[in-house]
Scaffold this motif. Structure first.
Motif, PDB file in Angstrom:
ATOM      1  N   GLY A 129      -1.319  13.470 -10.100  1.00  0.00           N
ATOM      2  CA  GLY A 129      -1.369  12.365  -9.146  1.00  0.00           C
ATOM      3  C   GLY A 129      -2.713  11.689  -9.185  1.00  0.00           C
TER       4      GLY A 129
ATOM      5  N   ALA B 119       0.845  -1.198   0.000  1.00  0.00           N
ATOM      6  CA  ALA B 119       0.000   0.000   0.000  1.00  0.00           C
ATOM      7  C   ALA B 119       0.884   1.253   0.000  1.00  0.00           C
ATOM      8  N   LYS B 120       1.987   1.195   0.784  1.00  0.00           N
ATOM      9  CA  LYS B 120       2.887   2.335   0.860  1.00  0.00           C
ATOM     10  C   LYS B 120       3.561   2.591  -0.492  1.00  0.00           C
TER      11      LYS B 120
ATOM     12  N   ILE C 289       2.446   1.811  -3.469  1.00  0.00           N
ATOM     13  CA  ILE C 289       1.467   2.379  -4.415  1.00  0.00           C
ATOM     14  C   ILE C 289       1.310   3.878  -4.121  1.00  0.00           C
ATOM     15  N   GLY C 290       1.278   4.214  -2.824  1.00  0.00           N
ATOM     16  CA  GLY C 290       1.178   5.625  -2.441  1.00  0.00           C
ATOM     17  C   GLY C 290       2.363   6.422  -2.963  1.00  0.00           C
ATOM     18  N   ARG C 291       3.564   5.822  -2.860  1.00  0.00           N
ATOM     19  CA  ARG C 291       4.766   6.508  -3.347  1.00  0.00           C
ATOM     20  C   ARG C 291       4.735   6.692  -4.853  1.00  0.00           C
TER      21      ARG C 291
ATOM     22  N   THR D 124       2.109   6.984  -6.659  1.00  0.00           N
ATOM     23  CA  THR D 124       1.125   8.038  -6.916  1.00  0.00           C
ATOM     24  C   THR D 124       1.767   9.402  -6.681  1.00  0.00           C
ATOM     25  N   MET D 125       2.563   9.486  -5.589  1.00  0.00           N
ATOM     26  CA  MET D 125       3.229  10.745  -5.281  1.00  0.00           C
ATOM     27  C   MET D 125       4.246  11.079  -6.377  1.00  0.00           C
TER      28      MET D 125
END
Ligand SMILES: [Zn+2]
Length: 141
Positions: A141, A124-125, A127-129, A131-132
């Protein structure tokens, strides 16, 4: 403050290009010009001593403050911050790293291994990165 005001307080000023100058740094004993001065489009003045003095030291040495490097009516003129504060190649390299971790976990799952809670959080982290990274690259984004 105008750029002329700053240049008038420096020694050995030489124009090196459009909106660019070199001068002797007044914050250290500078024999050859090692202070680069640049006026950017939004009116800010950037200074850099290649011997390592901070902008604060340089401005202090001419009796000015860091805020003097900002255009006076900055509140009205301020442009959007640089949407690409990072080198896009560095961002891409980090994305490839993250994608590799995702691939390794995906292969584990393919082999039937159940990933644990911390690995799930890691995914999850990542994927967040990613996106960032898109937004750092100038996208939405
Ligand atoms: Zn210096």
């Amino acid at each position: 403050m105008s750029i002329e005001n700053l240049l008038s307080k420096l020694q050995g000023v030489k124009k090196t290009g459009s909106g660019r100058w070199m001068a002797r740094c007044c914050a250290h004993d500078d024999r050859s010009p090692s202070l680069a001065i640049r006026e950017v489009e939004d009116g800010r003045i950037l200074i850099k001593c290649f011997a390592g003095c901070s902008a604060d030291d340089v401005m202090g040495a001419v009796g000015m403050e860091l805020k003097d490097l900002m255009p006076e009516n900055v509140g009205f003129q301020r442009k959007r911050p640089d949407p690409r504060p990072f080198n896009p190649y560095d961002v891409l390299a980090a994305m490839i790293n993250d994608a590799t971790v995702i691939l390794v976990l995906a292969k584990d799952m393919q082999k039937g291994r159940v990933i644990d809670e911390s690995e799930s959080l890691l995914l999850a982290k990542l994927i967040g990165r990613l996106t960032m990274a898109v937004s750092l690259a100038g996208g939405r984004g």
